[in-house]
Motif scaffolding. Structure first.
Motif, PDB file in Angstrom:
ATOM      1  N   THR A  21      25.892   0.661 -23.215  1.00 50.40           N
ATOM      2  CA  THR A  21      24.741   0.157 -23.982  1.00 50.40           C
ATOM      3  C   THR A  21      25.037  -1.217 -24.577  1.00 50.40           C
ATOM      4  N   ASP A  22      26.273  -1.437 -25.061  1.00 52.83           N
ATOM      5  CA  ASP A  22      26.633  -2.743 -25.628  1.00 52.83           C
ATOM      6  C   ASP A  22      26.613  -3.825 -24.557  1.00 52.83           C
ATOM      7  N   SER A  25      23.009  -4.649 -23.614  1.00 50.50           N
ATOM      8  CA  SER A  25      22.336  -5.360 -24.695  1.00 50.50           C
ATOM      9  C   SER A  25      22.783  -6.816 -24.772  1.00 50.50           C
ATOM     10  N   LYS A  26      24.068  -7.097 -24.583  1.00 43.71           N
ATOM     11  CA  LYS A  26      24.585  -8.467 -24.682  1.00 43.71           C
ATOM     12  C   LYS A  26      23.928  -9.381 -23.670  1.00 43.71           C
ATOM     13  N   GLY A  28      21.051  -8.634 -21.922  1.00 41.84           N
ATOM     14  CA  GLY A  28      19.614  -8.414 -21.756  1.00 41.84           C
ATOM     15  C   GLY A  28      19.269  -7.797 -20.418  1.00 41.84           C
ATOM     16  N   SER A  30      19.139  -4.078 -17.875  1.00 42.44           N
ATOM     17  CA  SER A  30      18.872  -2.643 -17.979  1.00 42.44           C
ATOM     18  C   SER A  30      20.177  -1.859 -17.877  1.00 42.44           C
ATOM     19  N   ASP A  31      20.138  -0.606 -18.312  1.00 44.30           N
ATOM     20  CA  ASP A  31      21.314   0.249 -18.165  1.00 44.30           C
ATOM     21  C   ASP A  31      21.677   0.431 -16.696  1.00 44.30           C
TER      22      ASP A  31
END
Length: 291
Positions: A21-22, A25-26, A28, A30-31
């Motif tokens: 997830t980190d 997120s960094k 931008g 998708s998982d």
């Protein structure tokens, strides 16, 4: 893609683990794309971090979506790295097709050994306590310290962690380059970061052109620092006020209360307020310097 793979490398080097997830997120992404990055990394690595498949929790295993550095680990990028790589990725093979003469003045760096600080950095993200072997400049020999870190800071050319020190019973800063070793210490109850009043208190520093300057000089300084109507207001955490003034070469002048001692073309309009806030931090340092 290379920047994202380098980020995985850096996280495993410095923190010892990576969260999906980190990572997503960094950048931008998708998982799903994050999983592709990690799969690519694992295929390229000689020592890939083990992957946890979805299913019931396994005792001693990392949670699903968290990838832990193997005990024997070799980065896929062989260039020497620094903590700055966590925030900026250097792509040295990207050339510039123009003739530019650019030089940088690089002072000696404060060396940080990832093997010595990895458990300490991991404790920040895991919100756990940690045991340090630390050499301060106020003690003749290295001592063992139990701390609970909550933030990583770069200031005055050095990396620090902001942490609660159980010996001094308060939050202080530890220089990473002076950490001789660290290890997890989850037996010590963690201290919530929101108890660090100096970290969450803010100080407004009102910067103006130095009054000793001529009208033309004050005008150019205002433009140089992008001042609005001759003033620039900088907000900083009270815990970091020392470093802000130090980097601006205003620290000694503020402590002495002598604006003419400042060797830069700016001054602080709300000097008394800033000096008072700085004195609070100095008093706290002095009160615990002997511990």
């Amino acid at each position: 893609m290379r920047a994202r793979l380098k980020h995985i490398d850096d996280r495993l080097i410095w923190f010892g683990f990576l969260r999906l997830t980190d990572h997503a997120s960094k950048f931008g992404i998708s998982d799903v794309q994050g999983k592709i990055d990690i799969k690519t990394y694992r295929n390229l690595s000689d020592t890939p971090p083990p992957e946890r498949k979805p299913g019931p929790p396994v005792a001693g295993a990392a949670p699903v979506g968290q990838y832990v550095r193997p005990s024997k680990f070799t980065p896929i990028f062989d260039s020497p790295g620094t903590l700055d790589d966590l925030f900026t990725t250097r792509l040295e093979d990207v050339g510039v097709d123009m003739a530019l003469s650019i030089e940088r003045v690089l002072p000696p760096t404060h060396s940080v050994d990832p093997d010595r600080v990895r458990p300490l950095l991991a404790a920040i993200e895991l919100k756990e306590s940690c045991k340090l072997h630390y050499q301060s400049m106020t003690s003749l020999a290295a001592v063992e310290r139990v701390v609970c870190p909550h933030a990583l800071v770069k200031a005055s050319g050095r990396w620090h962690v902001r942490a609660f020190d159980f010996a001094r019973k308060r939050f202080i800063d530890f220089s990473l380059s002076r950490v001789l070793g660290s290890e997890p210490f989850p037996a010590q109850t963690a201290v919530p970061a929101n108890l660090d009043d100096d970290w969450f208190a803010t100080v407004s520093v009102e910067l103006v052109p130095h009054p000793k300057l001529s009208t033309a000089q004050r005008h150019i300084i205002g433009r140089e620092f992008k001042m609005d109507d001759g003033q620039l207001v900088v907000q900083t955490r009270r815990a970091l006020l020392f470093y802000l003034l130090d980097e601006m070469r205003l620290l000694a002048a503020v402590r002495r209360g002598e604006k003419d001692a400042a060797d830069v073309p700016i001054w602080i309009r709300n000097f008394r307020h800033v000096a008072s806030e700085l004195s609070i931090m100095d008093a706290q340092r002095d009160a615990t310097a002997h511990l």
